[in-house]
Each structure stands twice: as structure tokens, then as C-alpha cells.
Design an enzyme around this catalytic site. Structure first.
Site, mmCIF file in Angstrom:
data_model
loop_
_atom_site.group_PDB
_atom_site.id
_atom_site.type_symbol
_atom_site.label_atom_id
_atom_site.label_comp_id
_atom_site.label_asym_id
_atom_site.label_seq_id
_atom_site.Cartn_x
_atom_site.Cartn_y
_atom_site.Cartn_z
ATOM 1 N N SER A 154 0.796 -1.180 0.184
ATOM 2 C CA SER A 154 0.056 -0.132 -0.046
ATOM 3 C C SER A 154 0.753 1.146 0.091
ATOM 4 O O SER A 154 1.701 1.435 -0.857
ATOM 5 C CB SER A 154 -0.934 -0.057 1.131
ATOM 6 O OG SER A 154 -2.007 1.011 1.178
ATOM 7 N N ASP A 319 -8.731 -6.531 -4.335
ATOM 8 C CA ASP A 319 -8.445 -5.003 -3.982
ATOM 9 C C ASP A 319 -9.210 -4.083 -4.940
ATOM 10 O O ASP A 319 -8.625 -3.774 -6.030
ATOM 11 C CB ASP A 319 -7.022 -5.133 -3.882
ATOM 12 C CG ASP A 319 -6.518 -3.491 -3.362
ATOM 13 O OD1 ASP A 319 -7.193 -2.823 -3.095
ATOM 14 O OD2 ASP A 319 -5.299 -3.399 -3.259
ATOM 15 N N HIS A 352 -8.046 -5.112 -0.252
ATOM 16 C CA HIS A 352 -6.850 -4.365 0.118
ATOM 17 C C HIS A 352 -5.915 -4.976 1.221
ATOM 18 O O HIS A 352 -4.691 -5.043 0.987
ATOM 19 C CB HIS A 352 -7.163 -2.970 0.142
ATOM 20 C CG HIS A 352 -5.863 -2.065 0.314
ATOM 21 N ND1 HIS A 352 -4.960 -2.175 -1.043
ATOM 22 C CD2 HIS A 352 -5.143 -1.199 0.995
ATOM 23 C CE1 HIS A 352 -4.023 -1.352 -0.694
ATOM 24 N NE2 HIS A 352 -3.997 -0.821 0.231
#
Length: 380
Positions: A154, A319, A352
Site C-alpha cells: 500500500s 483489492d 486491500h
């Protein structure tokens, strides 16, 4: 007791820097501190170091536990440790809390030496580029000229990408997991709603709530709920909670009724106790501002021209915040520059947050990649 295969009991360290750091905003920090942890041993050649860059809600506490807080397990402990995919019997792993953080590094809750009071609203906005510069100074202080790998998921993956651009000679591999080359308008919108929840909390006091002896917990709780929803997929929430009620029958009021409501409130309460609101504002802004292609007319391929590292790029099918299509943008730009790139799209249901999960296909991929890195540095 730490879980089996953990690095065990660890202790955070603090690095002090007296050389000023000029920030992208135009502000300057005359001195600052970085909290960090290390796992494993730096070899004689000093070529087995791996930097782990943290995402929005995490810190330098990547693996292991603390002696006085054995329940506080490092956020990537399932991936990093002896015999694990990032094997600390082979690699010297470093986790750093970034400038602007709230876990020991200089940030808004730190004392401003000019005023003798917490920085609060006066602490400057920081960027991914600022973090990479500070991390590179820590590496120098630790005697590391070049990392075997820089890795993150991320926002951490964005730092790994920026390392390859800003410090191309100082890393051999960039491992970019669940990332995007820049935020979409929708992602910026989620961040803005979260910031508004914090800044409109009556206890925010313009960012100077420390002096009032209060914390904008209501705003932080809402911000965490918003963020947490975006980290999970619809399928993951349906499988875990569905429409299950805490008790039989509707109450016809606005208290918690569904299990998902209870879960979100629990996560929000826990987060508001340990995270700083001013830090949350600054980290989400760093996310919003990240766009290495902006200085090159929006051309990501041109932006990545300085990179020389080998890349592993990983995405997850569920995601929806940073979809696989965004990772493929990164892969294309890297291939345009004739860089060595491995790409994997993992079919995983977790959304995610999949980069934090115990998915065997994902972990086996990371293990295989680090096995190759180890063969390269050891010559075996």
C-alpha cells in the site's frame, strides 16, 4: 510467549539527526528522530539489509513482540522472521516509523524546540519523498550503502517505488505490493471525508488539542471506520459477518444491531486509543500527493527512467481500492524502461488488506523471490 517462528522479544531504537532536512513543502526540520527496529544480523559485506516501509496505520514495529506488551505483535510478523518468507536468519530487516508519525519518530505530538510545546498544527505536511530521504539518512547512519531490497504494501509500496527513483544506486530490488502509481479521485475523496471527520470534531481545536488535554476521538473513530471499509472486499465482509445480528430480532433503534457494526465500532475504539489525529491527517495527505509522474507531464514511464532496481509487483484480485489494473500501470512503465520485472496477480478474497494476510500463494511467491535475492548476495 511469542508465536512459533517469531523473531521473539524486540526493542525499538531511536536515531537522532542533527542535520536539517528540507521538506517538499518548503518547510525544514532542523533536527529530528526516527524510531526503528531491526531483526536478524547485518552480514560482513553489509549487503543483506532489507528495508520495510509501513503503510498508513502501521509503524516500525514490523515483527516480534515487546517484553512489556506481549500482545503487541508486529504487523508483518506472519511474513518476517526466522524461516519465514523474509528470513531473518538470512536478512537484516529494518522497520522505520516515518517523520510525522506517532510511534516515536518526530511528529505533531513531539515537542517543538522553538516553543517548548507540542508541534500540533505547526508540524509541516510531509511527503513520500521526504520519508525516503529520511530513511536513506538512517541507512547511512547504520552503515548501509545499498539495500538488498526495499519492500512495502500500500503506502509502503509507494515508498519502495520512490526509493527506486530517488535513490536508484542504493537498492537492488523494489518490492511493490498492493499499490497504485497515484491515488484515484475516489481514493482522495475517501481520505478527505476521513480528514473532515477529524477536523470538525469539537475536540480537534485546530490541531492543538494536546494543550487542551483532549483527543478528537469521535473524528478518529469515524475516520477509521471509513478506512477500514475500503480495506475489505464485499465478499470478505459477507463471509465474515453477512447480515448476522448480535441478538435475535430488530431493536428499532440506532444502537449496534448487526455484527459488522459491532466490528467497526470495536476497530474504531481501538484505533482512537493508539493513533494520533494530526498524524492521520498528514499521512493521508502524503497518500494524496504521491504522483511521481506529475513532474514528467503525467508520463509514468518517464518518471521511472532513473530506476535501475529489479522489481516484484504484486496485486490482489479483490483489492478494489488499489486494483490490479493500477499495478499493471506500474509494470508497463517499468517494462518501457527495460527493467527486470516480475508481476503476480493473486486471486484472493480479502480486499486491500490481502497483503497482510496468510495467503500461501502470496507467501510462497515472496519466499521464492527472497530466495533468489539471497542466492545473488551469497553467491551460492
Amino acid at each position: 510467549m511469542p508465536p512459533e517462528g517469531s523473531v521473539g522479544v524486540v526493542s525499538p531504537k531511536l536515531a537522532r539527526f542533527e542535520e536539517p532536512i528540507a521538506l517538499a513543502s518548503g518547510a525544514q526540520l532542523d533536527a529530528y528522530e526516527l524510531a526503528y527496529e531491526t531483526y536478524g544480523t547485518l552480514n560482513a559485506a553489509r549487503n543483506n539489509a532489507v528495508l520495510i516501509c509501513h503503510a498508513l496505520n502501521a509503524s516500525h514495529h514490523v515483527a516480534g513482540v515487546y517484553a512489556d506488551d506481549p500482545a503487541n505483535l508486529g504487523w508483518w510478523d506472519n511474513l518476517i522472521g526466522p524461516g519465514k518468507p523474509v528470513d531473518t536468519d538470512r536478512f537484516f530487516v529494518i522497520g522505520v516509523n516515518n517523520i510525522g508519525g506517532c510511534h516515536g519518530s518526530t511528529g505533531p505530538s513531539s515537542i517543538n524546540p522553538t516553543t517548548g510545546r507540542p508541534w500540533g498544527a505547526d508540524f509541516p505536511v510531509v511527503t513520500v519523498e521526504d520519508w525516503v530521504e529520511a530513511q536513506s539518512r538512517l541507512a547511512t547512519q547504520l552503515g548501509i550503502d545499498r539495500f538488498a531490497a526495499v519492500m512495502g504494501g500500500s503506502l509502503g509500496a509507494m515508498q519502495a517505488m520512490q526509493w527506486a527513483v530517488s535513490q536508484p544506486a542504493r537498492l537492488a530490488h523494489s518490492i511493490v505490493i498492493a499499490a497504485a502509481p497515484k491515488l484515484s479521485a475516489q481514493n482522495i475523496a475517501f481520505n478527505e471525508v476521513a480528514r473532515q471527520a477529524i477536523t470538525t470534531d469539537p475536540d480537534f481545536h485546530g490541531g492543538n488539542y494536546y494543550l487542551q488535554g483532549v483527543v478528537p476521538k469521535r473524528g478518529l473513530r469515524i475516520a477509521r471506520m471509513i478506512g477500514h471499509i475500503t480495506y475489505l472486499s464485499d465478499d470478505a465482509m459477507a463471509e465474515k459477518f453477512g447480515r448476522d445480528l448480535r441478538e435475535s430480532g430488530f431493536k428499532f433503534n440506532f444502537d449496534v444491531e448487526f455484527q459488522i457494526e459491532s466490528y467497526l465500532r470495536y476497530q474504531a475504539d481501538k484505533f482512537a486509543e493508539r493513533f494520533d489525529a494530526n498524524t492521520y491527517l498528514r499521512i493521508t495527505k502524503a497518500l494524496d500527493y504521491f504522483d511521481p509522474a506529475a513532474a514528467r507531464g503525467g508520463n509514468l514511464s518517464a518518471a521511472l527512467e532513473p530506476a535501475s532496481a529489479n522489481f516484484l509487483v504484486v496485486s490482489f484480485t479483490s483489492d478494489w481500492r488499489f486494483s490490479p489494473a493500477r499495478s499493471r500501470e506500474i509494470v508497463k512503465a517499468l517494462l518501457d524502461n527495460r527493467l527486470r520485472v516480475s508481476y503476480a496477480e493473486i486471486d484472493a478474497p480479502h480486499g486491500h488488506d490481502a497483503f497482510l494476510m496468510d495467503d500461501p500463494r502470496y507467501h510462497n511467491l515472496i519466499r521464492a523471490y527472497f530466495d533468489n535475492i539471497f542466492r545473488d548476495i551469497s553467491g551460492s
